[in-house]
Design an enzyme around this catalytic site. Structure first.
Site, short mmCIF file in Angstrom:
data_model
loop_
_atom_site.label_atom_id
_atom_site.label_comp_id
_atom_site.label_asym_id
_atom_site.label_seq_id
_atom_site.Cartn_x
_atom_site.Cartn_y
_atom_site.Cartn_z
N HIS A 156 0.84 -1.21 0.00
CA HIS A 156 0.00 0.00 0.00
C HIS A 156 0.87 1.25 0.00
O HIS A 156 0.64 2.19 -0.78
CB HIS A 156 -0.91 -0.02 1.23
CG HIS A 156 -1.64 1.26 1.48
ND1 HIS A 156 -2.96 1.45 1.12
CD2 HIS A 156 -1.23 2.42 2.06
CE1 HIS A 156 -3.33 2.68 1.47
NE2 HIS A 156 -2.29 3.29 2.04
N GLU A 157 1.88 1.28 0.87
CA GLU A 157 2.74 2.47 0.97
C GLU A 157 3.56 2.67 -0.30
O GLU A 157 3.74 3.79 -0.77
CB GLU A 157 3.65 2.36 2.19
CG GLU A 157 2.91 2.30 3.52
CD GLU A 157 1.96 3.47 3.71
OE1 GLU A 157 2.19 4.54 3.12
OE2 GLU A 157 0.98 3.32 4.45
N HIS A 160 1.46 4.25 -2.82
CA HIS A 160 1.40 5.70 -2.67
C HIS A 160 2.56 6.37 -3.39
O HIS A 160 2.39 7.37 -4.09
CB HIS A 160 1.47 6.07 -1.18
CG HIS A 160 0.15 6.15 -0.50
ND1 HIS A 160 -0.93 6.86 -1.01
CD2 HIS A 160 -0.29 5.62 0.68
CE1 HIS A 160 -1.95 6.75 -0.19
NE2 HIS A 160 -1.59 6.01 0.85
N GLU A 234 -6.19 7.20 -0.73
CA GLU A 234 -6.15 5.97 0.05
C GLU A 234 -6.80 4.82 -0.71
O GLU A 234 -6.28 3.70 -0.73
CB GLU A 234 -6.85 6.17 1.40
CG GLU A 234 -6.09 7.03 2.38
CD GLU A 234 -4.70 6.51 2.66
OE1 GLU A 234 -4.52 5.29 2.86
OE2 GLU A 234 -3.76 7.33 2.67
#
Length: 325
Positions: A156-157, A160, A234
């Protein structure tokens, strides 16, 4: 603390390298552009109302300078604020290998790895682009998540970073901060600047009230625009991260665990940076959740479960991982 060896878990087939972004990423980019343009517009309008043409010029210059600083130093500032320390390869080789593997799938260099000295399970990414990025995990996340779930969080990071969300979030926060600061200036000077400006222009009391209303409502509008940017990012990072690790259920499970951790151990250091984290570290419930920088965890989990189901159908039909877009 970081040397702890989490429980090993069995996971599905390894996901291939991530390719392209498709219309989904393009749509998010356009949405973000519109929202950031709205924030910039608010800065300029406030500057013009405060000081006419000169105020407009000063507001524009201030926004450029602040965003320039955010672009070059956002990663160092965010890491320093939270007391993040570099996590060496010797301390957690398995974690570094996990980050390196996910970065390779995303087609980007391996980000630097940091650890935050807090018991709350959480993580964030920062940096102006994939070549100057860092991912930070808290000490608490190492005790709560297994490796499968932690890989989903790291994916997920890295999502980003790949989607350039780290820079976008910093710019949005900077612009929103400028607007809020302008409103504070109004109250600091007791409205004298506005009333004097409108008297000179013949606007009188009505004009002063109009300006006062603008500066009272502008911070609210800026906050709502910032929330829209953060929430959209997100959802996009959840989808990208699920693609990178090939296991949406792992990320969904991690989100549920981290939400419970945030409830039990709120982390209120530097609230202005709460939007950086994968789960809101402040954990405001009830009505305040409407003003959270993060979308609701149940909705994020629902989308990930649906994505997992689509992946499973494609896997059964074609014998390998196929992504949702």
């Amino acid at each position: 603390m970081a040397q702890r060896d989490p429980h090993m878990t069995t996971r599905g087939p390894a996901a291939p390298a991530l390719k392209g972004g498709g219309w989904h990423r393009l749509g998010n980019a356009l949405k973000t552009t519109v929202l950031l343009a709205g924030l910039t517009g608010l800065v300029l309008v406030i500057g013009q109302r405060l000081g006419g043409a000169q105020g407009l010029m000063m507001a524009g210059l201030f926004a450029v300078v602040m965003n320039f600083g955010s672009y070059w130093f956002s990663d160092r500032i965010a890491l320093a604020i939270h007391g993040a320390q570099p996590l060496s390869y010797e301390q957690a080789p398995w974690l570094h290998e996990m980050v390196e593997r996910l970065a390779a799938r995303a087609g980007m260099p391996k980000p630097k790895v940091y650890i935050l000295p807090t018991a709350q399970p959480n993580a964030f990414a920062t940096g102006r682009n994939p070549s100057h990025a860092a991912v930070a995990v808290t000490a608490g996340i190492m005790d709560i998540l297994d490796r499968r779930e932690l890989e989903g969080v790291l994916a997920h990071e890295i999502g980003h970073v790949r989607n350039r969300d780290t820079l976008i979030g910093t710019v949005a926060a900077t612009l929103a901060g400028i607007i809020s600061y302008a409103a504070q200036m109004l109250f600091w000077f007791g409205g004298s600047m506005l009333s004097r400006s409108d008297d000179d222009e013949g606007g009188g009391v009505a004009g002063a009230l109009s300006n006062l209303g603008l500066l009272l409502l502008a911070p609210i509008a800026a906050t709502l625009l910032q929330l829209a940017v953060s929430r959209s990012r997100e959802y996009g990072a959840d989808a990208t991260g699920a693609e990178l690790c090939g296991d949406p259920d792992a990320l969904a499970s991690a989100l549920l665990k981290m939400e419970r951790g945030a409830e039990a151990m709120p982390y209120d250091r530097a609230p202005a940076t709460s939007h950086l984290f994968i789960v809101n570290p402040l954990h405001h419930g009830g009505v305040m959740s409407l003003f959270s920088t993060h979308p609701p965890i149940p909705e994020r989990v629902r989308r990930l479960r649906e994505m997992s189901a689509r992946m499973g159908q494609r896997t059964r039909g074609r014998g390998g991982w196929e992504y949702a877009y």
